[in-house]
Design an enzyme around this catalytic site. Structure first.
Site, PDB file in Angstrom:
ATOM      1  N   HIS A   1      -1.532   0.141 -10.169  1.00  0.00           N
ATOM      2  CA  HIS A   1      -2.132  -0.794  -9.198  1.00  0.00           C
ATOM      3  C   HIS A   1      -2.708  -2.031  -9.921  1.00  0.00           C
ATOM      4  O   HIS A   1      -3.875  -2.362  -9.758  1.00  0.00           O
ATOM      5  CB  HIS A   1      -3.220  -0.108  -8.358  1.00  0.00           C
ATOM      6  CG  HIS A   1      -3.525  -0.864  -7.085  1.00  0.00           C
ATOM      7  ND1 HIS A   1      -3.922  -0.276  -5.921  1.00  0.00           N
ATOM      8  CD2 HIS A   1      -3.496  -2.187  -6.805  1.00  0.00           C
ATOM      9  CE1 HIS A   1      -4.128  -1.184  -4.983  1.00  0.00           C
ATOM     10  NE2 HIS A   1      -3.870  -2.364  -5.506  1.00  0.00           N
TER      11      HIS A   1
ATOM     12  N   ARG B   1       0.840  -1.186   0.000  1.00  0.00           N
ATOM     13  CA  ARG B   1       0.000   0.000   0.000  1.00  0.00           C
ATOM     14  C   ARG B   1       0.880   1.243   0.000  1.00  0.00           C
ATOM     15  O   ARG B   1       1.952   1.254   0.618  1.00  0.00           O
ATOM     16  CB  ARG B   1      -0.919   0.017   1.237  1.00  0.00           C
ATOM     17  CG  ARG B   1      -2.082  -0.953   1.149  1.00  0.00           C
ATOM     18  CD  ARG B   1      -3.098  -0.566   0.080  1.00  0.00           C
ATOM     19  NE  ARG B   1      -4.253  -1.443   0.031  1.00  0.00           N
ATOM     20  CZ  ARG B   1      -4.418  -2.471  -0.821  1.00  0.00           C
ATOM     21  NH1 ARG B   1      -3.465  -2.758  -1.691  1.00  0.00           N
ATOM     22  NH2 ARG B   1      -5.514  -3.200  -0.799  1.00  0.00           N
TER      23      ARG B   1
HETATM   24  C1  GLV Z   1      -5.304  -5.250  -4.040  1.00  0.00           C
HETATM   25  O1  GLV Z   1      -4.751  -4.228  -3.785  1.00  0.00           O
HETATM   26  C2  GLV Z   1      -5.804  -6.157  -3.056  1.00  0.00           C
HETATM   27  O2  GLV Z   1      -5.773  -5.800  -1.872  1.00  0.00           O
HETATM   28  O3  GLV Z   1      -6.243  -7.253  -3.413  1.00  0.00           O
END
Ligand code: GLV
Length: 309
Positions: free
Chosen positions: A272, A224
């Site tokens: 992401h 994160r």
């Molecule tokens: C993606 O960021 C997840 O938490 O699966």
């Protein structure tokens, strides 16, 4: 009795609905948040980035499932119904996707392929670039971290890992506690962050910790954005202590166009997507948890509320 799916359109809620219905065509599925026909019938909710307070609309909710490995987005809702258990996804395909991404990035760096792409003179015959370091350090040895560790071990890398609770994993040098983290960082060439976003991990990767890394180390953040202090990373890239970073997660997503990471020559940005939730692969475990929830059985992959993951 119904299952509510409330995930962004880009995550294709219809695909999840079809995958669930292909296992059990009798399921009642509502795709929200708008136009839920019968809120009282909703007993299970699958969510990702749901609107704050939404889940209070379903008084008969028996469990909430995150549509991913992480649950920080879910817990950022300050109006979550109390006493409704939260589960998360643990999926083998997602772990394979993540490991593939991590291996690709490490090999790209280790074999300096981007440098070859950008400097044609490097490919002159009779020359060869050095292969920097062989030591992987993984922060977070959960489901994804352990899968990645195995892949790197199979490729012949030296692998160390750090977790809140000390683990024992064949072939992996396991560390815990602050002291253990420093010991691991001191030896690491490629630091992979897979930690969840919790109060304990926020800002953990800062000047103090990142300078503990070997000179020339490379950072990969797929956990994160909140774990990494952006300005501290940039300063250490600029002064040469760190050689580069590949970042897939950010404090603000999508990463703003004007963010310095976007233009930094030593930073590789991905949107992401190191691993994405594949509807067909995760549908069986979602259905299993739905069935367990409505029959009052122990749920799979329960989130530890105290530690936030
Ligand atoms: C993606 O960021 C997840 O938490 O699966």
């Amino acid at each position: 009795m119904s299952i509510l799916i409330c995930i962004p359109d880009t995550f294709e809620p219809e695909s999840l609905s079809s995958a669930l219905l292909s296992i059990d065509s009798n399921l009642q599925i509502e795709i929200g948040p708008e136009n839920v026909k019968n809120p009282l019938a909703v007993e299970f909710a699958v969510v990702w980035k749901h609107p704050e307070g939404l889940l209070l609309n379903y008084p008969n909710l028996k469990a909430i499932s995150s549509y991913g490995h992480g649950v920080d987005g879910l817990f950022s809702d300050k109006k979550l119904p109390q006493d409704v258990p939260v589960v998360r996804i643990k999926d083998e395909t997602m772990a394979e996707l993540m490991s593939e991404y991590l291996l690709a990035v490490v090999l790209l760096k280790r074999r300096q392929l981007l440098e070859y792409a950008n400097n044609p003179e490097f490919s002159a015959w009779g020359t060869s670039r050095p292969h920097p370091g062989n030591q992987i350090g993984i922060l977070g040895l959960g489901y994804l971290g352990q899968a990645a560790a195995k892949v790197f071990l199979n490729m012949g890398f030296d692998v160390a890992g750090w977790s809140r609770r000390k683990k024992q994993i064949n072939g992996v040098n396991c560390f815990s506690e602050t002291e253990g983290m420093i010991q691991m960082l001191n030896k690491t060439d490629y630091l992979i962050n897979l930690l969840p976003n919790t109060t304990a991990t926020q800002d953990l990767l800062n000047t103090q910790t990142l300078t503990q890394l070997k000179r020339g180390a490379y950072i990969i953040n797929v956990g994160r954005g909140q774990t990494l202090v952006d300005e501290d990373l940039i300063a250490l890239l600029d002064d040469g202590h760190l050689s580069g970073a590949c970042l897939d997660v950010f404090r603000t997503e999508p990463l703003p166009a004007e963010h310095p990471f976007r233009k930094h020559s030593k930073v590789l940005v991905t949107p992401h997507n190191s691993s994405e939730t594949p509807a067909e692969s995760v549908a069986p475990q979602i259905l299993e948890n739905y069935r367990r929830a409505i029959s009052g059985k122990q749920l799979l992959n329960m989130v530890d509320l105290e530690h936030g993951y």
